[in-house]
Design a protein around this motif. Sequence first.
Motif, short mmCIF file in Angstrom:
data_model
loop_
_atom_site.label_atom_id
_atom_site.label_comp_id
_atom_site.label_asym_id
_atom_site.label_seq_id
_atom_site.Cartn_x
_atom_site.Cartn_y
_atom_site.Cartn_z
N THR A 226 -7.88 -96.60 62.71
CA THR A 226 -6.69 -96.40 61.89
C THR A 226 -6.84 -95.06 61.18
O THR A 226 -7.87 -94.81 60.54
CB THR A 226 -6.51 -97.53 60.87
N ARG A 227 -5.84 -94.21 61.31
CA ARG A 227 -5.90 -92.88 60.71
C ARG A 227 -4.70 -92.68 59.80
O ARG A 227 -3.63 -93.26 60.03
CB ARG A 227 -5.92 -91.79 61.79
N SER A 228 -4.87 -91.85 58.79
CA SER A 228 -3.79 -91.55 57.85
C SER A 228 -3.45 -90.07 57.89
O SER A 228 -4.34 -89.21 57.99
CB SER A 228 -4.21 -91.94 56.42
N PHE A 229 -2.15 -89.78 57.81
CA PHE A 229 -1.64 -88.42 57.84
C PHE A 229 -0.65 -88.26 56.69
O PHE A 229 0.37 -88.95 56.64
CB PHE A 229 -0.97 -88.11 59.17
N ILE A 230 -0.97 -87.36 55.77
CA ILE A 230 -0.12 -87.09 54.62
C ILE A 230 0.61 -85.78 54.85
O ILE A 230 -0.02 -84.73 55.07
CB ILE A 230 -0.94 -87.01 53.31
N LEU A 231 1.94 -85.82 54.80
CA LEU A 231 2.77 -84.64 54.99
C LEU A 231 3.28 -84.16 53.64
O LEU A 231 3.97 -84.91 52.93
CB LEU A 231 3.95 -84.95 55.91
N LYS A 232 2.92 -82.95 53.27
CA LYS A 232 3.35 -82.39 51.99
C LYS A 232 3.35 -80.88 52.09
O LYS A 232 2.36 -80.29 52.56
CB LYS A 232 2.46 -82.85 50.83
N GLY A 233 4.45 -80.24 51.61
CA GLY A 233 4.56 -78.80 51.78
C GLY A 233 4.55 -78.46 53.25
O GLY A 233 5.26 -79.06 54.06
N MET A 234 3.72 -77.51 53.62
CA MET A 234 3.54 -77.18 55.03
C MET A 234 2.20 -77.69 55.55
O MET A 234 1.68 -77.21 56.55
CB MET A 234 3.62 -75.65 55.24
N THR A 263 5.02 -87.37 51.51
CA THR A 263 4.95 -87.40 50.04
C THR A 263 5.65 -86.19 49.43
O THR A 263 5.47 -85.90 48.24
CB THR A 263 3.48 -87.43 49.58
N ASP A 264 6.48 -85.52 50.22
CA ASP A 264 7.10 -84.27 49.83
C ASP A 264 8.48 -84.51 49.22
O ASP A 264 9.01 -85.62 49.23
CB ASP A 264 7.22 -83.37 51.06
N SER A 265 9.09 -83.42 48.72
CA SER A 265 10.44 -83.47 48.17
C SER A 265 11.47 -83.02 49.19
O SER A 265 12.62 -82.79 48.85
CB SER A 265 10.53 -82.58 46.92
N GLN A 266 11.08 -82.91 50.45
CA GLN A 266 11.99 -82.55 51.53
C GLN A 266 11.68 -83.42 52.74
O GLN A 266 10.58 -83.97 52.86
CB GLN A 266 11.85 -81.07 51.90
N PRO A 267 12.64 -83.56 53.66
CA PRO A 267 12.39 -84.41 54.83
C PRO A 267 11.45 -83.74 55.82
O PRO A 267 11.37 -82.51 55.92
CB PRO A 267 13.79 -84.59 55.43
N HIS A 268 10.74 -84.57 56.55
CA HIS A 268 9.91 -84.13 57.68
C HIS A 268 10.10 -85.14 58.81
O HIS A 268 10.75 -86.17 58.65
CB HIS A 268 8.43 -84.09 57.28
N ASN A 269 9.54 -84.86 59.94
CA ASN A 269 9.31 -85.89 60.94
C ASN A 269 7.94 -85.65 61.55
O ASN A 269 7.24 -84.71 61.18
CB ASN A 269 10.45 -85.97 61.97
N PHE A 270 7.54 -86.54 62.44
CA PHE A 270 6.19 -86.48 62.98
C PHE A 270 6.28 -86.68 64.48
O PHE A 270 6.78 -87.71 64.96
CB PHE A 270 5.33 -87.57 62.34
N HIS A 271 5.80 -85.67 65.22
CA HIS A 271 5.88 -85.66 66.67
C HIS A 271 4.47 -85.53 67.24
O HIS A 271 3.67 -84.73 66.75
CB HIS A 271 6.75 -84.48 67.13
#
Length: 345
Positions: A226-234, A263-271
Amino acid sequence: MVTPEWTLDQPAATLWYHPHVHGQTEEQMTRGLAGMFIVDSDGADQGLPGEYGVDDIPLIVQDRAFEDDRTFTTTSDAQTGLLGDTMLINGTVNPHFSVTTETVRLRLLNAATARVFNFGFSDNREFTVIGSDGGLLPAPVAVERLLLSPGERAEIVVRFQPGEQPVLQSFAQELGMSEKFNNEAGGNDVLDLLQFRAAARLAAAPGLPLTLATLEPPALEASVATRSFILKGMYINGKLMDMSRIDATVGAGTTEIWNVSNTDSQPHNFHVHGVQFRILDINGAEPGPEFSGWKDTVFLPVRASARIALMFGPYTDPTTAYMYHCHFIRHADHGMMGQFTVIES
């Protein structure tokens, strides 16, 4: 000239391609380097519209802005990336499609670099989702709206009546941002995409089958990591892309669970490259049935999280890496990517 060759070893699906030059992808895609390819298989579409160009239609959906000399705008200060005020469908401005059959299958590709499309029709008619990024769903799903972020695909079937002229549109959506940033990201835009012009007489079409594809549930008990990925900023997990760094090593033929959080203030997606996955939950809840099939991209509005189960294939290479990244292309250009290799397990 290099001529690529590869052997297709996957289910039928609506796929696409684009360049991936680090730091230059948004500009190259904006200039036109993107396209769709369709993997088909005999018997896979029994009972579904399947005559290419007649009742099986690719729709590559993009937005563009233009300079005074009618060249493409390639720069912008927008936080989420370059947005355009002109819609292109298969490279055409203000297109229409002449409908000759009662049902039409549309293969939707969000090939925009930053815009999220909330697909629906001008008369709010119901349509049916039959496929996602990786192929057919277990069963048809009736919806009035379908949200696709950059890189996502879907196959839908629409039923028409003789003589009508509905318009495929993109509707406003909630991206989880402040009103100012939501406006800048196009979240409040209502856009005309494609007008359908149904003939006075339409060729009859049967109803859709009750089941489409047999998809085994993810073998969560077989997960090896199990791995965790945090998206914030760039950043992903606090790191920018480094082509000399391998961020993860996975075993061929294994299953892993990845927890991805915006965890950011803008949308992202994950590919994720080189593997399809199933969405287990979004913000702790099961995804809608239209997202129950195989995926390679998941949308993450502000403060959203997703848990995905990835089943890695048999192909190994300890030195040549696959990537995972945000598919808002400016974010990827600025370093919102990582790399993993697949090795013998």
